[in-house]
Design a protein around this motif. Sequence first.
Motif, PDB file in Angstrom:
ATOM      1  N   SER A   6       0.795  -1.217   0.000  1.00  0.00           N
ATOM      2  CA  SER A   6       0.000   0.000   0.000  1.00  0.00           C
ATOM      3  C   SER A   6       0.832   1.274   0.000  1.00  0.00           C
ATOM      4  O   SER A   6       0.353   2.312  -0.408  1.00  0.00           O
ATOM      5  N   HIS A   7       2.092   1.229   0.429  1.00  0.00           N
ATOM      6  CA  HIS A   7       2.914   2.431   0.456  1.00  0.00           C
ATOM      7  C   HIS A   7       3.816   2.552  -0.766  1.00  0.00           C
ATOM      8  O   HIS A   7       4.520   3.539  -0.915  1.00  0.00           O
ATOM      9  N   TYR A   8       3.794   1.570  -1.617  1.00  0.00           N
ATOM     10  CA  TYR A   8       4.599   1.611  -2.844  1.00  0.00           C
ATOM     11  C   TYR A   8       3.929   2.535  -3.836  1.00  0.00           C
ATOM     12  O   TYR A   8       2.756   2.392  -4.144  1.00  0.00           O
ATOM     13  N   ASN A   9       4.674   3.503  -4.335  1.00  0.00           N
ATOM     14  CA  ASN A   9       4.143   4.417  -5.334  1.00  0.00           C
ATOM     15  C   ASN A   9       5.175   4.548  -6.449  1.00  0.00           C
ATOM     16  O   ASN A   9       6.221   5.176  -6.254  1.00  0.00           O
ATOM     17  N   PRO A  10       4.921   3.967  -7.602  1.00  0.00           N
ATOM     18  CA  PRO A  10       5.906   3.996  -8.689  1.00  0.00           C
ATOM     19  C   PRO A  10       6.200   5.406  -9.197  1.00  0.00           C
ATOM     20  O   PRO A  10       7.181   5.625  -9.898  1.00  0.00           O
ATOM     21  N   ASN A  11       5.383   6.385  -8.826  1.00  0.00           N
ATOM     22  CA  ASN A  11       5.594   7.765  -9.273  1.00  0.00           C
ATOM     23  C   ASN A  11       6.541   8.543  -8.362  1.00  0.00           C
ATOM     24  O   ASN A  11       6.924   9.663  -8.693  1.00  0.00           O
ATOM     25  N   VAL A  12       6.891   7.973  -7.221  1.00  0.00           N
ATOM     26  CA  VAL A  12       7.810   8.632  -6.302  1.00  0.00           C
ATOM     27  C   VAL A  12       9.234   8.208  -6.652  1.00  0.00           C
ATOM     28  O   VAL A  12       9.527   7.019  -6.785  1.00  0.00           O
ATOM     29  N   ALA A  13      10.112   9.174  -6.785  1.00  0.00           N
ATOM     30  CA  ALA A  13      11.497   8.892  -7.178  1.00  0.00           C
ATOM     31  C   ALA A  13      12.292   8.313  -6.014  1.00  0.00           C
ATOM     32  O   ALA A  13      12.055   8.633  -4.847  1.00  0.00           O
ATOM     33  N   ILE A  14      13.237   7.464  -6.350  1.00  0.00           N
ATOM     34  CA  ILE A  14      14.174   6.922  -5.369  1.00  0.00           C
ATOM     35  C   ILE A  14      15.253   7.976  -5.162  1.00  0.00           C
ATOM     36  O   ILE A  14      15.725   8.606  -6.107  1.00  0.00           O
TER      37      ILE A  14
END
Length: 184
Positions: A6-14
């Motif tokens: 639920s906290h994984y967001n592919p739009n957030v950069a590493i």
Amino acid sequence: MARENSHYNPNVAIRKYDESDIPQLIEAAGKNPLILVLDGIQDPHNLGAILRTADCAGVAFVVVTKRHSAPVTETVRRIACGGAESVPIVLANNLRNTLDKLKKCGVWIAGTSDHKTSNSIYNTDLKGSLAIVMGAEGEGIRHLTGETCDFLFRIPMLGNVPCLNVSVATGVCLFEALRQRGVR
């Protein structure tokens, strides 16, 4: 399983850094940072679980070797449940040089070892500015990495199985460090 990702967001950069950023990352972390160094973790599931645990333990940043390590893929990010995006990741070209850079910034380097002559984690001081080095699946930390550490410690093993999975061992080490630091 849906909650786990639920906290994984592919739009957030590493947040990726290199060795030259270490002094700034340490300064930003404040007093007595806890740092995690990974020496050749190759399994993406282990890397994801480790990043998740690092986030939960409040690790200032994680150092990962550029070569001989799993890259931060979508699988790693899903397993990390947001940890890959929230914990800064330093990509090290040369781990020994990176450890020396940490030392120059006042950080003690504690390596994990399965040698019976190493101190038990429970008799080892894990307070202060500290980087804990976790070794690769199977082999553990490399010889030169171990020589660069200020000290080595082990997790006592009482059963017949000779070692823990590296992601589990990382959790034991990080949360023992938090216990010693009085985190409640």
